[in-house]
Design an enzyme around this catalytic site. Sequence first.
Site, PDB file in Angstrom:
ATOM      1  N   TYR A  53      -2.557 -18.144 -16.539  1.00 22.99           N
ATOM      2  CA  TYR A  53      -3.634 -17.664 -15.663  1.00 22.99           C
ATOM      3  C   TYR A  53      -3.475 -18.302 -14.290  1.00 22.99           C
ATOM      4  O   TYR A  53      -3.206 -19.511 -14.200  1.00 22.99           O
ATOM      5  CB  TYR A  53      -5.003 -18.041 -16.240  1.00 22.99           C
ATOM      6  N   GLU A  55      -5.585 -17.319 -11.108  1.00 19.11           N
ATOM      7  CA  GLU A  55      -6.475 -16.739 -10.094  1.00 19.11           C
ATOM      8  C   GLU A  55      -6.325 -17.485  -8.781  1.00 19.11           C
ATOM      9  O   GLU A  55      -6.281 -18.730  -8.775  1.00 19.11           O
ATOM     10  CB  GLU A  55      -7.942 -16.799 -10.524  1.00 19.11           C
ATOM     11  N   ASP A 199       1.159   5.138   2.049  1.00 20.20           N
ATOM     12  CA  ASP A 199       1.467   4.874   0.641  1.00 20.20           C
ATOM     13  C   ASP A 199       2.915   5.311   0.415  1.00 20.20           C
ATOM     14  O   ASP A 199       3.203   6.507   0.318  1.00 20.20           O
ATOM     15  CB  ASP A 199       0.497   5.676  -0.239  1.00 20.20           C
ATOM     16  N   THR A 225       4.329   1.084  -4.968  1.00 17.46           N
ATOM     17  CA  THR A 225       4.610   0.576  -6.306  1.00 17.46           C
ATOM     18  C   THR A 225       5.995  -0.052  -6.227  1.00 17.46           C
ATOM     19  O   THR A 225       6.722   0.146  -5.251  1.00 17.46           O
ATOM     20  CB  THR A 225       4.613   1.692  -7.365  1.00 17.46           C
ATOM     21  N   LYS A 228       9.602   2.561  -8.630  1.00 16.31           N
ATOM     22  CA  LYS A 228      10.202   3.892  -8.430  1.00 16.31           C
ATOM     23  C   LYS A 228      11.574   3.708  -7.776  1.00 16.31           C
ATOM     24  O   LYS A 228      12.455   3.138  -8.407  1.00 16.31           O
ATOM     25  CB  LYS A 228       9.238   4.763  -7.626  1.00 16.31           C
ATOM     26  N   ARG A 234       7.041  -2.361 -13.297  1.00 17.80           N
ATOM     27  CA  ARG A 234       5.837  -1.597 -12.971  1.00 17.80           C
ATOM     28  C   ARG A 234       4.866  -2.512 -12.234  1.00 17.80           C
ATOM     29  O   ARG A 234       4.614  -3.636 -12.673  1.00 17.80           O
ATOM     30  CB  ARG A 234       5.156  -1.084 -14.241  1.00 17.80           C
TER      31      ARG A 234
HETATM   32  N1  DSN Z   1       2.624   9.098 -11.594  1.00 21.20           N
HETATM   33  C1  DSN Z   1       3.286   8.866 -10.327  1.00 21.20           C
HETATM   34  C2  DSN Z   1       4.330   9.872 -10.070  1.00 21.20           C
HETATM   35  O1  DSN Z   1       4.913  10.364 -11.023  1.00 21.20           O
HETATM   36  O2  DSN Z   1       4.603  10.187  -8.937  1.00 21.20           O
HETATM   37  C3  DSN Z   1       2.339   8.762  -9.223  1.00 21.20           C
HETATM   38  O3  DSN Z   1       1.370   7.824  -9.544  1.00 21.20           O
END
Ligand code: DSN
Length: 415
Positions: A53, A55, A199, A225, A228, A234
Amino acid sequence: MESNNLERCDAGVFEAIARERARQEEHIELIASENFVSKAVLEAVGSVLTNKYAEGYPWKRYYGGCENVDTVEQLAIDRAKQLFGAEHVNVQPHSGSQANFAVYACALNPGDKILTLSLQNGGHLTHGHPKNISGMLYGVSHYDIHAKTGRIDYDQMALIAKAERPKLVTIGASAYPRAIDFKLVAEIAHTNGALVLADIAHIAGLIATGLHQSPVPHCEFVTTTTHKTLRGPRGGMIMCKKEYARAIDSAIFPGTQGGPLMHAIAGKAVCFSEALKPEFVEYQRRVVANASALAGQMAANGYHVVSGGTDNHLMLIDLRTVRGNMSGNDAQVLLERANITVNKNTVPNETRPPFQASGLRLGTPAVTTRGMGVEEMLQIADLITAVLKSAGDEGVIAAARHRAVEICHKFPLHY
Ligand code: DSN
């Protein structure tokens, strides 16, 4: 790794993971938002840091024993700053949605107006969907894409910004195949008194390597994120201008999250160090070249590729233009039978509900990580075409599946 323990203690989970490993090994993964992490990232995410933990922020925690996780989080922050040239970075968001919501919490009050890309034409759930908290709390207007060109209508964005005077303009997409002019968006927003949230979840890898324009110098807030095109674990991340640093940190903790996921943050640190290497630039170039080849061959096979092609890692195929007018959902199910994994997607001038949709979104980050190149993209486009034209014929689908598995075996995952 410690799979022996898992096998002994929990056969149900062990076996499901084993089947998932085999699925990943033997399916051609074309979901544009997925990728395969390195073994180093996997090791960090599966480490003992999950026990801790923490915080607070590095060197300012609430609990004792944080010296090692402090080191890890500081490494992640420093590497992310170097990678994107950001003034301030917060690596704690558990996901892209959490990152976006923290920006809203920092920049907006309930009832304030936001201007975002239409969700049907590439925008994201967290950019004002009526059933998402962003759509419930804020007054949402949308700009759109040109129906003919499939490209963002910046003129319309400017007109709506002038009329609506939103407090925040968001730019970024889940299903948009073209380069984005972040500088222009920032100019439009700032001229009309709005802040900007970019974003970049989908194209973070392309931006980190300089292949696409970076929003970081132009926009107050940039979220992403890490799993990707960036090819990490993730998770989410926020970058912002220095003046918003304290407010963003406070919007994440204690504003919208409690303890950070230190094992995921360790995976992010490893991912950023991998992304700083020259090989990562080469990887991103191949992602784009592969997407271009796949889109070109789909077009040659008679499919309408939305906007006429792609500048990034993904493309949208409008299935209404070929005989049969198959729905995106039917196409997804058929391709799954041939070990080709895709997702249905709405397309411009959509006539079906989102769960049916009239298009497919295809992306190349994952297949490129396996080492596949342009030659394989041409073969995959032909396999997709054969399956979609098969009318469900098991012979055609079995032959395509056999070929898909052969291609996968030629490019193993090495997990
Ligand atoms: N689920 C993601 C995507 O496939 O683009 C977006 O959050």
